[in-house]
Design a protein around this motif. Structure first.
Motif, short mmCIF file in Angstrom:
data_model
loop_
_atom_site.label_atom_id
_atom_site.label_comp_id
_atom_site.label_asym_id
_atom_site.label_seq_id
_atom_site.Cartn_x
_atom_site.Cartn_y
_atom_site.Cartn_z
N UNK A 144 0.82 -1.21 0.00
CA UNK A 144 0.00 0.00 0.00
C UNK A 144 0.86 1.26 0.00
N UNK A 145 1.91 1.26 0.80
CA UNK A 145 2.77 2.45 0.88
C UNK A 145 3.52 2.69 -0.42
N UNK A 146 3.91 1.61 -1.09
CA UNK A 146 4.65 1.76 -2.35
C UNK A 146 3.81 2.44 -3.42
N UNK A 147 2.49 2.29 -3.34
CA UNK A 147 1.60 2.83 -4.37
C UNK A 147 1.03 4.20 -4.02
N UNK A 148 1.48 4.80 -2.93
CA UNK A 148 0.92 6.08 -2.50
C UNK A 148 1.07 7.14 -3.59
N UNK A 149 2.16 7.12 -4.32
CA UNK A 149 2.40 8.11 -5.36
C UNK A 149 1.63 7.86 -6.64
N UNK A 150 0.92 6.76 -6.74
CA UNK A 150 0.15 6.45 -7.93
C UNK A 150 0.92 5.60 -8.92
N UNK A 151 0.35 5.43 -10.10
CA UNK A 151 0.93 4.57 -11.14
C UNK A 151 0.93 5.30 -12.48
N UNK A 152 1.82 4.87 -13.35
CA UNK A 152 1.90 5.40 -14.70
C UNK A 152 1.50 4.30 -15.68
N UNK A 153 0.44 4.55 -16.46
CA UNK A 153 -0.02 3.61 -17.48
C UNK A 153 0.53 4.02 -18.84
N UNK A 154 0.94 3.05 -19.62
CA UNK A 154 1.45 3.29 -20.96
C UNK A 154 0.71 2.38 -21.93
N UNK A 155 0.15 2.96 -22.99
CA UNK A 155 -0.51 2.20 -24.05
C UNK A 155 0.20 2.46 -25.37
N UNK A 156 0.50 1.40 -26.10
CA UNK A 156 1.00 1.49 -27.47
C UNK A 156 -0.06 0.87 -28.37
N UNK A 157 -0.86 1.72 -29.00
CA UNK A 157 -1.99 1.27 -29.80
C UNK A 157 -1.62 1.32 -31.28
N UNK A 158 -1.73 0.18 -31.94
CA UNK A 158 -1.31 0.10 -33.34
C UNK A 158 -2.39 0.67 -34.27
N UNK A 166 -6.19 -1.89 -31.63
CA UNK A 166 -5.82 -0.73 -32.43
C UNK A 166 -6.38 0.53 -31.78
N UNK A 167 -5.86 1.68 -32.20
CA UNK A 167 -6.43 2.92 -31.66
C UNK A 167 -7.84 3.14 -32.20
N UNK A 168 -8.13 2.61 -33.40
CA UNK A 168 -9.47 2.76 -33.94
C UNK A 168 -10.50 2.01 -33.09
N UNK A 169 -10.14 0.77 -32.68
CA UNK A 169 -11.06 -0.01 -31.84
C UNK A 169 -11.15 0.58 -30.43
N UNK A 170 -10.03 1.07 -29.92
CA UNK A 170 -10.01 1.61 -28.56
C UNK A 170 -10.88 2.84 -28.43
N UNK A 171 -10.83 3.72 -29.42
CA UNK A 171 -11.57 4.99 -29.33
C UNK A 171 -12.84 5.01 -30.18
N UNK A 172 -13.17 3.89 -30.82
CA UNK A 172 -14.38 3.74 -31.62
C UNK A 172 -14.50 4.84 -32.67
N UNK A 173 -13.40 5.09 -33.37
CA UNK A 173 -13.37 6.07 -34.46
C UNK A 173 -12.15 5.80 -35.32
N UNK A 194 5.51 6.91 -36.01
CA UNK A 194 5.78 6.84 -37.45
C UNK A 194 5.02 5.72 -38.17
N UNK A 195 4.70 4.63 -37.43
CA UNK A 195 3.99 3.51 -38.07
C UNK A 195 2.48 3.71 -38.08
N UNK A 196 2.00 4.88 -37.63
CA UNK A 196 0.56 5.15 -37.62
C UNK A 196 -0.11 4.88 -36.31
N UNK A 197 0.59 4.28 -35.37
CA UNK A 197 0.01 4.02 -34.05
C UNK A 197 0.10 5.25 -33.16
N UNK A 198 -0.32 5.09 -31.92
CA UNK A 198 -0.28 6.19 -30.95
C UNK A 198 0.17 5.64 -29.61
N UNK A 199 0.99 6.42 -28.92
CA UNK A 199 1.46 6.07 -27.57
C UNK A 199 0.78 7.03 -26.60
#
Length: 312
Positions: A144-158, A166-173, A194-199
Motif C-alpha cells: 500500500x505504501x509503495x503505491x501512494x504516489x500512484x501509477x503510470x499507465x502506458x498504451x502502445x496502440x497500433x 488498435x487505436x481505432x477499436x479503442x476509441x471507436x473512431x 511513425x507507423x501510424x500508431x499512438x502512444x
C-alpha cells in the motif's frame, strides 16, 4: 454464492410469476433515488428468476442505466451488440480474468455496471465480485505504501495490425482529430508514431474514495497491465518479440520506476482470494457499483455469453 468475508450481493427475486414485466415494475417502484440508495448500501444486486430475454434487455437497462456509456478508451477486447451494450471481455475461456474496477486506469470511469446472462456457461464462468475497500485492507502495508504516489499507465496502440487493440477499436473512431479531442480532456500525454500508431501515457492514483460513502478503495489495474500479470509463459514470449516499453500496455510507479513482480502477484491473488462468486442462470441481471466493487471472471466451458453495459 459462497462468501468468506460476510458479504454478498443482495439477491432479489420475483414475488409473482416473474418475467421482465415484473422486473420493470420492481425497478419503477424503487425509482432512481431508491435504486441509488440500495446501490450504496448493498454494493451489488442480483436479479434472478425474472428470466429476462435478450429482446427485453434494453427496456430493463433504461431503468437502471438510463445514460449508457460507450466503451471509449476501453482496453479489453469486446464486441458492440446494441445501444452501448457490449459482450464481456473476450479472452479464451480457460483463463481467469483477475479483479478490477472497470476503466480505473482512465481519467473518468463508469459509476455503475450491468451484467446480463444471455447464455449460461456449460460449467464454471462465475463473475467474482470484490469489496474494493476489503481488497485495499488485505494488502501488506509495504505494498500500500509503495503505491501512494500512484501509477503510470502506458498504451502502445497500433494502426490496425499488431498486438493488442488498435487505436481505432479503442476509441471507436478512425479519425485522429476525434482521438486527440478525447485525449485532450483526460489529463494524459500522447504522441502519434511513425507507423501510424499512438502512444498514450497517464499518471493516476492507486486508490480513490467513493463519492457518497467516502470509503477508500483499491482502484487501479497495475496487476493487469504489468507483464507479470500475464503469466510466466506469456510474458516470456512477449519479451522475445517486444521490449517492455513497446508492449501494447504496461505500467510502472508514477515516477517510472518498476513495480516488483511480487507486488503484482499479491495484488492479483489477494483480490481473487476475497472475491465472492456470482454463478449465472439464464436471464440473470447483476448490477454493481463500479467504485465499491471490483469484478473478474472465472474460467468456463461451453458457450458463455454475458453482456455488459456501463453508466455514469
Amino acid at each position: 454464492m459462497p462468501n468468506s468475508d460476510d458479504w454478498a450481493p443482495l439477491r432479489i427475486g420475483p414475488e409473482g410469476r416473474g418475467g421482465p414485466e415484473e422486473l420493470r415494475e420492481v425497478l419503477e417502484d424503487l425509482g432512481p433515488d431508491g435504486l441509488a440508495d440500495i446501490f450504496v448500501k448493498e454494493k451489488g444486486l442480483v436479479f434472478r428468476g425474472f428470466d429476462v430475454p435478450a429482446d427485453d434487455l434494453d427496456a430493463v437497462l433504461d431503468l437502471v442505466l438510463p445514460r449508457r456509456l460507450a466503451y471509449v478508451h476501453g482496453n479489453s477486447p469486446r464486441t458492440k451488440v446494441g445501444g452501448n451494450v457490449y459482450t464481456s471481455t473476450e479472452y479464451p475461456p480457460e483463463f481467469t480474468i483477475s479483479m478490477h474496477n472497470e476503466m480505473s486506469y482512465a481519467d473518468a470511469w463508469p459509476a455503475r455496471l450491468a451484467f446480463y446472462c444471455q447464455v449460461r456457461p456449460g460449467g464454471g464462468g462465475a463473475t467474482p465480485v470484490l469489496d474494493a475497500a476489503r481488497w485495499l485492507e488485505s494488502l501488506d502495508d509495504e505494498v500500500r505504501e509503495a503505491f501512494v504516489g500512484g501509477v503510470r499507465y502506458v498504451q502502445n496502440l497500433h494502426d490496425g495490425f499488431g498486438l493488442g487493440k488498435s487505436w481505432q477499436a479503442t476509441f471507436e473512431t478512425d479519425r485522429r482529430e476525434e482521438v486527440e479531442t478525447f485525449l485532450g480532456g483526460t489529463d494524459c500525454t500522447w504522441a502519434w508514431q511513425p507507423d501510424g500508431g499512438i502512444r498514450v501515457e497517464s499518471v493516476r492514483p492507486a486508490t480513490t474514495r467513493h463519492p457518497v460513502t467516502g470509503a477508500e478503495v483499491w482502484f487501479n489495474q497495475a496487476d493487469q497491465w504489468h507483464p507479470a500479470g500475464l503469466g510466466d509463459d506469456t510474458a516470456a514470449a512477449l519479451a522475445q518479440i517486444l521490449p517492455e516499453d513497446e508492449l501494447p500496455q504496461n505500467v510502472t510507479f508514477a515516477d517510472g520506476s518498476p513495480i516488483p513482480e511480487a507486488y503484482v502477484a499479491q495484488i492479483r491473488d489477494r483480490g481473487l482470494e476475497h472475491a465472492v462468486d456470482v454463478d449465472w442462470a439464464q436471464g440473470d441481471l447483476l448490477l454493481i457499483d463500479n467504485v465499491l466493487l471490483a469484478h473478474g471472471r472465472r474460467p468456463f466451458t461451453g458457450n458463455r455469453r454475458i453482456l455488459v453495459a456501463m453508466s455514469d
